[in-house]
Write a protein that holds these residues in place. Structure first.
Motif, PDB file in Angstrom:
ATOM      1  N   MET A  14       0.809  -1.215   0.000  1.00  0.00           N
ATOM      2  CA  MET A  14       0.000   0.000   0.000  1.00  0.00           C
ATOM      3  C   MET A  14       0.847   1.271   0.000  1.00  0.00           C
ATOM      4  N   ARG A  15       2.138   1.142   0.280  1.00  0.00           N
ATOM      5  CA  ARG A  15       2.970   2.319   0.523  1.00  0.00           C
ATOM      6  C   ARG A  15       2.858   3.392  -0.559  1.00  0.00           C
ATOM      7  N   ASP A  16       2.950   2.983  -1.819  1.00  0.00           N
ATOM      8  CA  ASP A  16       2.984   3.962  -2.916  1.00  0.00           C
ATOM      9  C   ASP A  16       1.688   4.755  -3.050  1.00  0.00           C
ATOM     10  N   SER A  17       0.602   4.253  -2.484  1.00  0.00           N
ATOM     11  CA  SER A  17      -0.673   4.970  -2.619  1.00  0.00           C
ATOM     12  C   SER A  17      -1.052   5.728  -1.341  1.00  0.00           C
ATOM     13  N   LEU A  18      -0.150   5.766  -0.358  1.00  0.00           N
ATOM     14  CA  LEU A  18      -0.414   6.494   0.888  1.00  0.00           C
ATOM     15  C   LEU A  18      -0.133   7.985   0.723  1.00  0.00           C
ATOM     16  N   THR A  19      -0.698   8.785   1.625  1.00  0.00           N
ATOM     17  CA  THR A  19      -0.386  10.215   1.647  1.00  0.00           C
ATOM     18  C   THR A  19       1.058  10.389   2.123  1.00  0.00           C
ATOM     19  N   PRO A  20       1.680  11.544   1.871  1.00  0.00           N
ATOM     20  CA  PRO A  20       3.070  11.752   2.319  1.00  0.00           C
ATOM     21  C   PRO A  20       3.258  11.520   3.821  1.00  0.00           C
ATOM     22  N   VAL A  21       2.295  11.956   4.629  1.00  0.00           N
ATOM     23  CA  VAL A  21       2.411  11.780   6.086  1.00  0.00           C
ATOM     24  C   VAL A  21       2.263  10.303   6.452  1.00  0.00           C
ATOM     25  N   GLU A  22       1.319   9.606   5.817  1.00  0.00           N
ATOM     26  CA  GLU A  22       1.139   8.174   6.082  1.00  0.00           C
ATOM     27  C   GLU A  22       2.380   7.386   5.668  1.00  0.00           C
ATOM     28  N   LYS A  23       3.054   7.822   4.605  1.00  0.00           N
ATOM     29  CA  LYS A  23       4.298   7.159   4.176  1.00  0.00           C
ATOM     30  C   LYS A  23       5.366   7.249   5.257  1.00  0.00           C
ATOM     31  N   LEU A  24       5.423   8.372   5.961  1.00  0.00           N
ATOM     32  CA  LEU A  24       6.397   8.526   7.046  1.00  0.00           C
ATOM     33  C   LEU A  24       6.161   7.473   8.130  1.00  0.00           C
ATOM     34  N   VAL A  25       4.885   7.253   8.472  1.00  0.00           N
ATOM     35  CA  VAL A  25       4.545   6.236   9.473  1.00  0.00           C
ATOM     36  C   VAL A  25       4.892   4.849   8.929  1.00  0.00           C
ATOM     37  N   ALA A  26       4.499   4.584   7.682  1.00  0.00           N
ATOM     38  CA  ALA A  26       4.744   3.272   7.065  1.00  0.00           C
ATOM     39  C   ALA A  26       6.242   2.960   7.027  1.00  0.00           C
ATOM     40  N   ASP A  27       7.045   3.927   6.601  1.00  0.00           N
ATOM     41  CA  ASP A  27       8.489   3.704   6.476  1.00  0.00           C
ATOM     42  C   ASP A  27       9.121   3.434   7.839  1.00  0.00           C
ATOM     43  N   TYR A  28       8.646   4.150   8.862  1.00  0.00           N
ATOM     44  CA  TYR A  28       9.199   3.901  10.197  1.00  0.00           C
ATOM     45  C   TYR A  28       8.825   2.508  10.686  1.00  0.00           C
ATOM     46  N   VAL A  29       7.571   2.110  10.477  1.00  0.00           N
ATOM     47  CA  VAL A  29       7.118   0.787  10.915  1.00  0.00           C
ATOM     48  C   VAL A  29       7.923  -0.310  10.228  1.00  0.00           C
ATOM     49  N   LEU A  30       8.081  -0.197   8.902  1.00  0.00           N
ATOM     50  CA  LEU A  30       8.798  -1.228   8.150  1.00  0.00           C
ATOM     51  C   LEU A  30      10.274  -1.317   8.548  1.00  0.00           C
ATOM     52  N   ALA A  31      10.855  -0.183   8.920  1.00  0.00           N
ATOM     53  CA  ALA A  31      12.275  -0.166   9.285  1.00  0.00           C
ATOM     54  C   ALA A  31      12.520  -0.556  10.748  1.00  0.00           C
ATOM     55  N   ASN A  32      11.452  -0.550  11.564  1.00  0.00           N
ATOM     56  CA  ASN A  32      11.614  -0.799  12.999  1.00  0.00           C
ATOM     57  C   ASN A  32      10.529  -1.730  13.527  1.00  0.00           C
ATOM     58  N   VAL A  33      10.304  -2.804  12.782  1.00  0.00           N
ATOM     59  CA  VAL A  33       9.164  -3.681  13.070  1.00  0.00           C
ATOM     60  C   VAL A  33       9.192  -4.240  14.486  1.00  0.00           C
ATOM     61  N   GLU A  34      10.340  -4.671  14.954  1.00  0.00           N
ATOM     62  CA  GLU A  34      10.414  -5.314  16.270  1.00  0.00           C
ATOM     63  C   GLU A  34      10.201  -4.326  17.412  1.00  0.00           C
ATOM     64  N   GLU A  35      10.489  -3.066  17.160  1.00  0.00           N
ATOM     65  CA  GLU A  35      10.335  -2.029  18.181  1.00  0.00           C
ATOM     66  C   GLU A  35       8.887  -1.553  18.291  1.00  0.00           C
ATOM     67  N   VAL A  36       8.172  -1.514  17.168  1.00  0.00           N
ATOM     68  CA  VAL A  36       6.852  -0.885  17.089  1.00  0.00           C
ATOM     69  C   VAL A  36       5.821  -1.441  18.088  1.00  0.00           C
ATOM     70  N   PRO A  37       5.736  -2.765  18.313  1.00  0.00           N
ATOM     71  CA  PRO A  37       4.722  -3.271  19.258  1.00  0.00           C
ATOM     72  C   PRO A  37       4.860  -2.716  20.673  1.00  0.00           C
ATOM     73  N   HIS A  38       6.039  -2.176  21.021  1.00  0.00           N
ATOM     74  CA  HIS A  38       6.273  -1.660  22.368  1.00  0.00           C
ATOM     75  C   HIS A  38       6.030  -0.151  22.460  1.00  0.00           C
ATOM     76  N   LEU A  39       5.634   0.461  21.358  1.00  0.00           N
ATOM     77  CA  LEU A  39       5.459   1.915  21.327  1.00  0.00           C
ATOM     78  C   LEU A  39       4.015   2.331  21.540  1.00  0.00           C
ATOM     79  N   SER A  40       3.823   3.453  22.202  1.00  0.00           N
ATOM     80  CA  SER A  40       2.491   4.064  22.305  1.00  0.00           C
ATOM     81  C   SER A  40       2.214   4.853  21.031  1.00  0.00           C
ATOM     82  N   VAL A  41       0.965   5.283  20.871  1.00  0.00           N
ATOM     83  CA  VAL A  41       0.616   6.119  19.712  1.00  0.00           C
ATOM     84  C   VAL A  41       1.530   7.346  19.685  1.00  0.00           C
ATOM     85  N   LYS A  42       1.659   7.993  20.855  1.00  0.00           N
ATOM     86  CA  LYS A  42       2.452   9.225  20.928  1.00  0.00           C
ATOM     87  C   LYS A  42       3.917   8.973  20.568  1.00  0.00           C
ATOM     88  N   ALA A  43       4.458   7.855  21.060  1.00  0.00           N
ATOM     89  CA  ALA A  43       5.865   7.546  20.782  1.00  0.00           C
ATOM     90  C   ALA A  43       6.090   7.285  19.295  1.00  0.00           C
TER      91      ALA A  43
END
Length: 287
Positions: A14-43
């Protein structure tokens, strides 16, 4: 082969069809998959340089009601990460040993099918099978490698006495779409979902009230948005060298699903037609 809904594959596709801001979230999630489950929304918002609202909007875009269900899905996907890292798609490279090429092609094809099983909507497959079962005729539209997929479907459905034809060039597609009517089913095959000839034929088919089915990459595209039923495939075309091999295998698999779904539901009649066509062909080659 595991059959699961892998959110990481969905994000990738879905990445290529996301908004620029959503891409920032997507790229961070994909690059830090193991860390993400431990993060809050704010983090996650701070680390991806977005906002709480952007993270929540991203979760909704990916099909989740909230952040918690998104995180649960990420955690579930982590279980297969080690195997996924070992079994990556491999592009055609100069000078590879033939044994390496054989192994890579087999792996790429099997992963195309497995990834497609992660994103395809079973309810949409069921709707497509029912539409094909009840239609007056089945018409398929595709160009290039997608046209070959259409020809495969034509051969399969014709053998069970379904009125079916594949159209693989722009002019014949426009003509065929113009002659469609209510009670017909039109299947549009396009990996990108943005092929101009396909979209032109889709518009005409919709005006003529045919049921429209898309076989296309799991992504936001004009073809997916405008079709009645969407069957998503997942397979990255690595470079121009890969020659649409992955998408072709995934699309052929979807065609097989539709054919088997129709054949199973109408087995008595289908068996009769297959036996007749088998016998006449076998007789031809014995002569």
């Amino acid at each position: 082969m595991a059959i699961h809904n892998n959110i990481l594959i969905k994000i990738r596709d879905m990445r290529d069809s996301l908004t620029p801001v959503e891409k920032l979230v997507a790229d961070y999630v994909l690059a830090n998959v193991e860390e993400v489950p431990h993060l809050s929304v704010k983090a996650l918002a701070q680390l991806s340089k977005t906002s709480d609202a952007s993270v929540l909007r991203f979760c909704k875009t990916m099909g989740y009601s909230g952040y918690r269900s998104f995180i649960v899905s990420i955690s579930a996907s982590l279980g297969s990460m080690e195997e996924e890292e070992r079994d990556q798609y491999t592009d055609i490279r100069p000078g590879d040993d033939l044994s390496v090429i054989i192994a890579n092609i087999a792996l790429n094809n099997s992963k195309s099918i497995e990834d497609t099983l992660s994103v395809i909507d079973r309810k949409e497959v069921a709707r497509a099978v029912e539409a094909i079962r009840s239609c007056n005729r089945l018409v398929l539209f595709g160009v290039g490698a997608s046209g070959i997929v259409c020809r495969d479907a034509e051969q399969k459905f014709t053998r069970i006495n379904k009125i079916c034809h594949a159209y693989t060039d722009g002019h014949s597609q426009l003509t065929a779409a113009t002659l469609l009517g209510k009670g017909d089913v039109a299947v549009f095959v396009s990996n990108s979902g943005s092929t101009a000839d396909i979209l032109d034929s889709l518009e005409i088919a919709k005006k003529n009230r045919a049921v429209t089915i898309a076989i296309t990459k799991y992504n936001k595209s004009e073809l997916a948005d405008k079709s009645d039923i969407v069957l998503g495939i997942s397979t990255p075309e690595l470079t121009f060298r890969s020659g649409a091999m992955g998408s072709r295998i995934a699309m052929l698999t979807v065609v097989d699903m539709l054919f088997a779904g129709v054949a199973s539901a109408e087995y008595k009649n289908v068996k009769k037609h297959l036996t007749k066509t088998h016998n006449v062909l076998a007789g031809k080659y014995r002569k």
